[in-house]
Scaffold this active site. Structure first.
Site, mmCIF file in Angstrom:
data_model
loop_
_atom_site.group_PDB
_atom_site.id
_atom_site.type_symbol
_atom_site.label_atom_id
_atom_site.label_comp_id
_atom_site.label_asym_id
_atom_site.label_seq_id
_atom_site.Cartn_x
_atom_site.Cartn_y
_atom_site.Cartn_z
ATOM 1 C CE1 TYR A 85 -4.365 -2.072 4.803
ATOM 2 C CE2 TYR A 85 -3.354 0.056 4.352
ATOM 3 C CZ TYR A 85 -3.925 -1.114 3.907
ATOM 4 O OH TYR A 85 -4.043 -1.347 2.553
ATOM 5 C CB SER A 113 -0.872 0.023 1.262
ATOM 6 O OG SER A 113 -1.527 1.272 1.385
HETATM 7 N N1 LIG Z 1 -8.491 -0.599 -1.794
HETATM 8 C C1 LIG Z 1 -7.470 0.213 -1.574
HETATM 9 O O1 LIG Z 1 -7.607 1.447 -1.630
HETATM 10 C C2 LIG Z 1 -6.107 -0.354 -1.273
HETATM 11 C C3 LIG Z 1 -5.032 0.542 -1.269
HETATM 12 C C4 LIG Z 1 -3.770 0.051 -1.000
HETATM 13 C C5 LIG Z 1 -3.582 -1.302 -0.758
HETATM 14 N N2 LIG Z 1 -4.644 -2.153 -0.760
HETATM 15 C C6 LIG Z 1 -4.375 -3.571 -0.480
HETATM 16 O O2 LIG Z 1 -4.821 -4.357 -1.570
HETATM 17 C C7 LIG Z 1 -5.165 -5.670 -1.095
HETATM 18 C C8 LIG Z 1 -6.577 -5.993 -1.562
HETATM 19 O O3 LIG Z 1 -7.434 -5.038 -0.960
HETATM 20 P P1 LIG Z 1 -8.922 -4.731 -1.437
HETATM 21 O O4 LIG Z 1 -9.073 -3.284 -1.443
HETATM 22 O O5 LIG Z 1 -9.264 -5.541 -2.610
HETATM 23 O O6 LIG Z 1 -9.672 -5.242 -0.110
HETATM 24 P P2 LIG Z 1 -10.963 -6.143 0.114
HETATM 25 O O7 LIG Z 1 -11.267 -6.042 1.551
HETATM 26 O O8 LIG Z 1 -11.977 -5.761 -0.873
HETATM 27 O O9 LIG Z 1 -10.401 -7.606 -0.222
HETATM 28 C C9 LIG Z 1 -9.480 -8.249 0.618
HETATM 29 C C10 LIG Z 1 -9.755 -9.722 0.595
HETATM 30 O O10 LIG Z 1 -8.849 -10.372 1.527
HETATM 31 C C11 LIG Z 1 -9.555 -11.397 2.161
HETATM 32 N N3 LIG Z 1 -8.960 -11.793 3.436
HETATM 33 C C12 LIG Z 1 -8.940 -11.079 4.575
HETATM 34 N N4 LIG Z 1 -8.411 -11.809 5.574
HETATM 35 C C13 LIG Z 1 -8.065 -13.013 5.044
HETATM 36 C C14 LIG Z 1 -7.466 -14.184 5.571
HETATM 37 N N5 LIG Z 1 -7.139 -14.280 6.876
HETATM 38 N N6 LIG Z 1 -7.238 -15.223 4.741
HETATM 39 C C15 LIG Z 1 -7.606 -15.150 3.436
HETATM 40 N N7 LIG Z 1 -8.187 -14.064 2.883
HETATM 41 C C16 LIG Z 1 -8.406 -12.997 3.679
HETATM 42 C C17 LIG Z 1 -10.949 -10.800 2.360
HETATM 43 O O11 LIG Z 1 -11.913 -11.793 2.644
HETATM 44 C C18 LIG Z 1 -11.170 -10.079 1.050
HETATM 45 O O12 LIG Z 1 -11.816 -10.893 0.099
HETATM 46 C C19 LIG Z 1 -5.032 -5.617 0.421
HETATM 47 O O13 LIG Z 1 -3.782 -6.170 0.805
HETATM 48 C C20 LIG Z 1 -5.072 -4.135 0.723
HETATM 49 O O14 LIG Z 1 -4.408 -3.835 1.912
HETATM 50 C C21 LIG Z 1 -5.910 -1.715 -1.012
#
Ligand SMILES: NC(=O)c1ccc[n+]([C@@H]2O[C@H](COP(=O)([O-])OP(=O)(O)OC[C@H]3O[C@@H](n4cnc5c(N)ncnc54)[C@H](O)[C@@H]3O)[C@@H](O)[C@H]2O)c1
Length: 248
Positions: A157, A144
């Site tokens: 986070y 991130s």
């Molecule tokens: N959306 C954003 O703005 C953003 C920005 C920077 C980084 N990210 C990162 O991108 C990645 C994906 O995020 P997203 O926005 O799609 O989030 P999201 O919450 O939509 O999806 C995350 C997924 O991870 C799964 N998950 C959580 N805990 C778990 C576990 N213990 N075992 C297996 N699966 C698990 C959840 O069930 C979910 O389906 C994450 O690592 C997040 O930190 C997101």
């Protein structure tokens, strides 16, 4: 990118029930990969896999909690038995639990690190010990922009993402001699359920783009959110042969 760029490659994507992980799985499936999707949300994962299969992709769901080390080792073994040797691993599973440090609970702190850092360690270890003797493979961690920028109410986070960024660089260093590349994609605000969970109302998109001086957020110069497909495109590039000299 050709539509068969990843034909026959075995790809493991964590956190693939929704958001960025689901878009990554879709991108690989559209280019002919055999995709193993894992997520803790069993039903949503199976629905996502079914949808991609109906679109012609070869996608198999393996429900898994990445914080459970033994379950991870077992799942990786089953995935390789069923689909073949894993060529590409993408870590997209993540959690965001917000709150100020002074009142942040031990449980939220532990849960954040259990998924965002320990989960990446467990899955990386189980997969890389299999990649090493094959001298082949690539690993991509979705970190991130919060790994490098302090954020109000996001200490756990942001710290977990800084740690997983450094973990992935160390992994890349140790695996380089086997020809295995490890890279990091650090998204900004991306339109997924995780981002929307931060918003109190419909003004969330606009406020995120504008930024907020009260919380020291600068906003987005391109004046739009990223889409999950935008992030998936970066992941697919890093996994491709065109990124063959990119690691760390
Ligand atoms: N959306 C954003 O703005 C953003 C920005 C920077 C980084 N990210 C990162 O991108 C990645 C994906 O995020 P997203 O926005 O799609 O989030 P999201 O919450 O939509 O999806 C995350 C997924 O991870 C799964 N998950 C959580 N805990 C778990 C576990 N213990 N075992 C297996 N699966 C698990 C959840 O069930 C979910 O389906 C994450 O690592 C997040 O930190 C997101």
């Amino acid at each position: 990118m050709s539509e068969t760029e990843f034909h026959g490659r075995v790809v493991l994507v964590t956190g693939a029930a929704q958001g960025i992980g689901a878009a990554v799985a879709q991108g690989f499936a559209q280019q002919g990969a055999r995709v193993a999707v894992v997520d803790i949300q069993k039903e949503a994962l199976e629905a996502a896999a079914l949808k991609l299969s109906q679109q012609g992709g070869e996608v198999t769901a393996f429900p898994l909690d990445v914080t459970n080390n033994e379950a991870v080792a077992q799942a990786v073994s089953v995935i390789e038995q069923r689909l073949g040797p894993i060529d590409i691993l993408v870590h997209a599973a993540g959690v965001l639990r917000m709150g100020p440090i002074v009142s942040y609970s031990d449980a939220n702190w532990a849960a954040t690190f259990a998924v965002n850092l320990n989960g990446v360690f467990h899955v990386s270890r189980a997969v890389s010990e299999r990649m090493i003797p094959r001298r082949r493979g690539t690993i991509i961690t979705v970190s991130s922009n919060a790994a490098a920028i302090p954020r109000m109410d996001m200490a756990a986070y942001a710290t977990s993402k800084a740690a997983v960024t450094m973990f992935t660089k160390c992994l890349a260093l140790e695996l380089a001699e086997y020809g295995i590349r490890c890279n990091i994609v650090s998204p900004g605000s991306t339109d997924t359920p995780m981002l929307r969970s931060m918003w109190a109302d419909e003004q969330g998109t606009q406020r995120t783009i504008e930024g907020s001086p009260q919380t020291y957020r600068t906003g987005i110069p391109l004046r739009k959110l990223a889409t999950p497909v935008d992030i998936a495109n970066s992941v697919l590039f890093l996994a491709s042969e065109r990124a063959g000299h990119l690691t760390m």
